[in-house]
Design a protein around this motif. Structure first.
Motif, PDB file in Angstrom:
ATOM      1  N   LEU A  86     -56.086  22.326  55.720  1.00 46.30           N
ATOM      2  CA  LEU A  86     -56.135  21.110  56.549  1.00 46.30           C
ATOM      3  C   LEU A  86     -55.957  21.459  58.023  1.00 46.30           C
ATOM      4  N   TRP A  87     -55.035  22.376  58.322  1.00 35.36           N
ATOM      5  CA  TRP A  87     -54.823  22.774  59.704  1.00 35.36           C
ATOM      6  C   TRP A  87     -56.063  23.467  60.269  1.00 35.36           C
ATOM      7  N   THR A  88     -56.713  24.295  59.469  1.00 34.15           N
ATOM      8  CA  THR A  88     -57.931  24.958  59.934  1.00 34.15           C
ATOM      9  C   THR A  88     -59.008  23.934  60.277  1.00 34.15           C
ATOM     10  N   LEU A  89     -59.186  22.952  59.401  1.00 37.13           N
ATOM     11  CA  LEU A  89     -60.145  21.878  59.681  1.00 37.13           C
ATOM     12  C   LEU A  89     -59.740  21.102  60.935  1.00 37.13           C
ATOM     13  N   TYR A  90     -58.468  20.745  60.992  1.00 37.63           N
ATOM     14  CA  TYR A  90     -57.934  19.936  62.097  1.00 37.63           C
ATOM     15  C   TYR A  90     -58.195  20.623  63.437  1.00 37.63           C
ATOM     16  N   ARG A  91     -57.864  21.924  63.497  1.00 47.38           N
ATOM     17  CA  ARG A  91     -58.022  22.661  64.749  1.00 47.38           C
ATOM     18  C   ARG A  91     -59.491  22.934  65.065  1.00 47.38           C
ATOM     19  N   THR A  92     -60.239  23.322  64.054  1.00 42.80           N
ATOM     20  CA  THR A  92     -61.634  23.709  64.268  1.00 42.80           C
ATOM     21  C   THR A  92     -62.494  22.533  64.706  1.00 42.80           C
ATOM     22  N   LYS A  93     -62.284  21.383  64.103  1.00 42.17           N
ATOM     23  CA  LYS A  93     -63.110  20.209  64.370  1.00 42.17           C
ATOM     24  C   LYS A  93     -62.465  19.232  65.361  1.00 42.17           C
ATOM     25  N   GLU A  94     -61.285  19.572  65.864  1.00 40.03           N
ATOM     26  CA  GLU A  94     -60.567  18.741  66.844  1.00 40.03           C
ATOM     27  C   GLU A  94     -60.329  17.326  66.325  1.00 40.03           C
ATOM     28  N   ALA A  95     -59.660  17.261  65.193  1.00 45.99           N
ATOM     29  CA  ALA A  95     -59.294  15.973  64.611  1.00 45.99           C
ATOM     30  C   ALA A  95     -58.088  15.387  65.329  1.00 45.99           C
ATOM     31  N   ARG A 149     -52.780  22.322  73.415  1.00 44.19           N
ATOM     32  CA  ARG A 149     -52.668  23.738  73.758  1.00 44.19           C
ATOM     33  C   ARG A 149     -51.906  23.929  75.068  1.00 44.19           C
ATOM     34  N   ILE A 150     -52.143  23.039  76.029  1.00 45.21           N
ATOM     35  CA  ILE A 150     -51.418  23.089  77.302  1.00 45.21           C
ATOM     36  C   ILE A 150     -49.919  22.902  77.069  1.00 45.21           C
ATOM     37  N   HIS A 151     -49.571  21.962  76.194  1.00 41.50           N
ATOM     38  CA  HIS A 151     -48.147  21.727  75.943  1.00 41.50           C
ATOM     39  C   HIS A 151     -47.506  22.860  75.150  1.00 41.50           C
ATOM     40  N   SER A 152     -48.299  23.564  74.390  1.00 44.47           N
ATOM     41  CA  SER A 152     -47.786  24.773  73.751  1.00 44.47           C
ATOM     42  C   SER A 152     -47.405  25.800  74.817  1.00 44.47           C
ATOM     43  N   MET A 153     -48.208  25.904  75.864  1.00 46.84           N
ATOM     44  CA  MET A 153     -47.886  26.792  76.983  1.00 46.84           C
ATOM     45  C   MET A 153     -46.644  26.301  77.721  1.00 46.84           C
ATOM     46  N   SER A 188     -42.901  15.345  70.267  1.00 49.36           N
ATOM     47  CA  SER A 188     -42.819  16.798  70.357  1.00 49.36           C
ATOM     48  C   SER A 188     -43.978  17.395  71.139  1.00 49.36           C
ATOM     49  N   ARG A 189     -44.957  16.552  71.479  1.00 50.70           N
ATOM     50  CA  ARG A 189     -46.124  16.995  72.235  1.00 50.70           C
ATOM     51  C   ARG A 189     -46.853  18.123  71.506  1.00 50.70           C
ATOM     52  N   SER A 190     -47.072  17.908  70.222  1.00 49.90           N
ATOM     53  CA  SER A 190     -47.633  18.976  69.400  1.00 49.90           C
ATOM     54  C   SER A 190     -48.290  18.383  68.167  1.00 49.90           C
ATOM     55  N   PHE A 197     -45.136  21.500  64.814  1.00 50.71           N
ATOM     56  CA  PHE A 197     -45.270  22.942  64.930  1.00 50.71           C
ATOM     57  C   PHE A 197     -46.069  23.271  66.185  1.00 50.71           C
ATOM     58  N   ASP A 198     -45.992  24.516  66.612  1.00 49.10           N
ATOM     59  CA  ASP A 198     -46.651  24.961  67.825  1.00 49.10           C
ATOM     60  C   ASP A 198     -48.165  25.023  67.619  1.00 49.10           C
ATOM     61  N   TYR A 199     -48.903  24.504  68.589  1.00 41.72           N
ATOM     62  CA  TYR A 199     -50.355  24.443  68.447  1.00 41.72           C
ATOM     63  C   TYR A 199     -50.975  25.832  68.346  1.00 41.72           C
ATOM     64  N   ARG A 200     -50.461  26.779  69.106  1.00 38.85           N
ATOM     65  CA  ARG A 200     -51.099  28.094  69.155  1.00 38.85           C
ATOM     66  C   ARG A 200     -50.808  28.940  67.926  1.00 38.85           C
TER      67      ARG A 200
END
Length: 715
Positions: A482-491, A148-152, A419-421, A444-447
């Motif tokens: 998959l992205w929802t799981l990945y982001r929600t559970k911090e995979a 998230r920091i690298h997205s910023m 890509s830091r993402s 892709f962008d984290y945010r």
């Protein structure tokens, strides 16, 4: 207010090399655009006497001790931040926020000295205040916080990050330290250093200083999965830095930063008439396949090059390679003299050193292109657990794949380190022999998450873009879920196999693989329910973790030979388990990896390391004693090699810990100790006075020779 996004776009080609040839192992990393506004901040790395520094967490114990040392050394610390604080500390003003500090003292850089669970907010505050250089030293910052920091950072062109999990950045010429590097080791000079490993960078600096060669700028990029500043970023600074006459690169397994550096160096040597000489060392040849070797980023992901490929890529680019950083002093004198950049050393160039023309032999290690399923610094779910979790995110898993399908596919979400993402990871095959070569990443962008165009790119590469409407819609939903799981559970990685069912025009999903970031739980207590599923640890693992030690047993030569034979489909002859291996005790993950590499180079096939053991940068007498207990639990160990470079770890304290181990643990094996760095002479004196069967050495090579001799003794 953050600066506007840059409109300039850049594409990155991620390469994996085998047999020293520069051939892509898969298609370009992505055709998705990457913003390059962050690249405009590379110049912020050039610190010196002019640099005005603040500390975040200024009044804390560690920050206070560090600031005192840095101020005495000459660093221009102009104040610090304590949330809602005010007044003075160490004769410098204390501000309630970074924004207030920026307004009043206008710092060029900030050092963040807070714990991992506080570091994310501190970094974000510094970005929002547009501090030009942000140095984060904390270990175990959760990966999703960093993404998230690298997205910023990617959406602005004011702030540059060094770290996290890094010793920081230091200018020996400008007397500016933002980090925790051991100051007595450094001396002003003209060699620039960029390193993943803190201890290997200290070894490098110590070797240079002993050889009479100082340093210009030393950038610790850190050992995390994603680095705020990487090898190429540092090389771009060194290229145009008038104070830097030569460059040293320190790398290790994991990611593709070293191969990208090799590409940059090859281009640099073509376009510049008199390029600055470059030398390098790479650690991790003896790493256990599928394990995290101390640093959070020290593991090889699918499609990433091996340690061997990194080494060969740099060598082919014209970089002088060494096997241990203690050799850098002599090597740099030699290559500086040859380049004509250091006339004082010209006479020494007449005596060519064998290590300058050193070529690493191919070691008998087995590369595993499988998932890093044995990582113990992360949570890996077994198949049933993964299936249950995926089902809760509307991703149904079949027990096995269809038997009559003509093609299968590999798909998931993971990390794109370059890509830091985050990224979609995909391959139009699940064949293990082809997967490593054909896997491709779509960042892709984290945010914002994966865009429709990124999803379509991935599906096109999978050759699923022309599937029946039902299957196409299912594939799009699959990636989003998959992205929802990945982001929600911090995979860290979430992947599966899939195929188009020939009779139902729908996708069949099987073979799920999920692993998650343990730092999210350990540092921030997030996802406690998920991490409660972790398998019970062994007594040895529990004891090591409790002491803050990373201990990983390594396969013995006979086991490696058997694995190699299995890989080549030949029948291995039965070889009994050896009883003459070397137990290693090292402070620092990078140095521990390199120690095992050099022992294998010098001592195979006679003997090699029994384990990887990193006591951590703050080893105490108690952790040294615990380390001996762990090493002695392995019946294969005949001799123990303690290799310490003291930065934060003091040589005399290590020596006292070794003596304590003899008394409390009951060490009955011969012990060879090599202590360098802070209080090294005092440490060796402590060992001499103890009158114990310990052989202490100043030089690394002498110590290794003695280890080999003791391992080869009868009885």
């Amino acid at each position: 207010m953050l600066s506007q996004r840059s409109r300039c776009l850049r594409r990155h080609l991620q390469l994996s090399r085998s047999s020293g040839r520069f051939t892509p192992s898969y298609a370009p990393l992505s055709t998705s655009p990457r913003l390059n506004g962050y690249d405009d901040t590379i110049q912020n790395l050039k610190i010196g006497s002019h640099t005005r520094v603040i500390f975040q967490g200024f009044t804390g114990k560690q920050a206070t001790a560090n600031a005192k040392e840095s101020i005495e050394w000459g660093t221009n610390i102009v104040g610090g931040v304590k949330p809602n604080g005010s007044g003075e500390h160490l004769g410098r003003p204390v501000f309630p926020s970074v924004k207030a500090a920026m307004k009043d003292v206008k710092p060029d850089a900030t050092g963040i000295y807070v714990a991992a669970h506080q570091a994310t907010a501190a970094i974000e505050e510094a970005i929002e205040a547009e501090v030009p250089l942000i140095v984060a030293v904390a270990e175990h910052i959760p990966l999703h916080d960093i993404m998230r920091i690298h997205s910023m950072l990617s959406s602005q062109s004011k702030s540059r990050l060094v770290g996290a999990n890094a010793p920081g950045i230091i200018s020996a010429i400008g007397k500016c330290r933002i980090g925790f590097q051991p100051l007595p080791t450094f001396s002003p000079g003209h060699i620039g250093i960029v390193a993943k490993s803190g201890t290997l960078s200290y070894e490098t600096v110590g070797s240079l200083t002993r050889a009479g060669l100082g340093q210009s700028l030393c950038i610790g990029m850190g050992g995390d999965v994603i680095a705020g500043t990487n090898h190429v970023d540092a090389l771009k600074v060194f290229e145009h830095d008038d104070d830097t006459e030569a460059i040293i690169l320190v790398g290790e397994l994991g990611g593709t930063s070293e191969e990208e550096a090799a590409d940059w160096i090859a281009d640099y040597r073509k376009r510049v008439k008199n390029p600055k000489p470059i030398a390098a060392v790479i650690g991790g040849f003896q790493a256990a396949p599928g394990r995290v070797m101390g640093h959070a980023g020290a593991w090889t992901g699918l499609g990433e090059g091996t340690t061997e490929s990194k080494y060969k890529a740099l060598e082919k680019a014209g970089v002088t390679m060494v096997d241990h950083p203690a050799k850098f002093g002599g090597v740099m004198k030699d290559i500086l003299a040859q380049s004509g950049r250091n006339e004082q050393s010209a006479a020494q160039a007449q005596q060519r050193r064998s290590y300058h023309t050193y070529r690493r032999p191919c070691l008998s290690t087995v590369f595993s292109a499988s998932h890093p399923s044995q990582q113990r610094r992360s949570l890996h779910l077994i198949a049933d657990q993964s299936s249950d979790l995926l089902k809760s995110f509307n991703i149904p898993i079949s027990p096995s794949g269809p038997q009559d399908t003509p093609s299968t596919h590999f798909l998931g979400i993971t990390v794109a380190r370059s890509s830091r993402s985050p990224c979609i990871i995909a391959a139009p095959t699940t064949d293990p022999s082809q997967l490593h070569k054909r896997v491709r990443r779509f960042p892709f962008d984290y945010r914002t998450g994966p865009t429709q165009s990124t999803i379509q790119e991935a599906l096109s590469y999978l050759q699923l873009d022309a599937s029946p409407p039902k299957a196409s819609a299912q594939a799009v939903s699959l990636i989003k879920n998959l992205w929802t799981l990945y982001r929600t559970k911090e995979a860290i990685t979430a992947t599966l196999s899939l195929a188009l069912h020939p009779s139902q025009d729908a996708l069949v999903l099987w073979d799920p693989y999920l692993f998650f970031d343990a730092a999210a739980f350990k540092s921030c207590n997030r996802h406690a329910d998920l991490h409660a599923l972790a398998a019970q640890k062994s007594d040895i693992d529990t004891e090591a973790e409790k002491a803050g030690i990373v201990y990983i047993p390594l396969a013995s030569p006979s086991t490696s030979s058997a694995a190699t034979s299995a890989a080549t489909q030949t029948a291995p002859s039965h070889v009994p388990e050896p009883t003459n291996l070397v137990g290693t005790l090292v402070n620092g993950a990078g140095l521990a990896m390199n120690t095992n590499d050099v022992l294998a180079l010098r001592l195979l096939p006679h003997t090699t390391s029994a384990n990887f053991l990193d006591t951590g940068g703050k080893a105490t007498s108690a952790t040294i004693a615990t380390s001996f207990k762990l090493i002695l639990s392995d019946p294969r160990v005949k001799v123990i090699f303690v290799n310490i470079f003291g930065g934060l770890t003091l040589g005399d304290m290590i020596a006292e810990g070794i003596i304590l181990a003899f008394k409390e643990v009951g060490v009955r094996k011969p012990v060879v100790v090599r202590i360098r760095g802070t209080n090294e002479e005092r440490g060796r004196e402590v060992l001499r006075r103890a009158d114990l069967p310990i052989k202490a050495f100043d030089g690394f090579e002498e110590a290794v020779r003695e280890v080999g001799r003791l391992a080869g003794e009868e009885g």
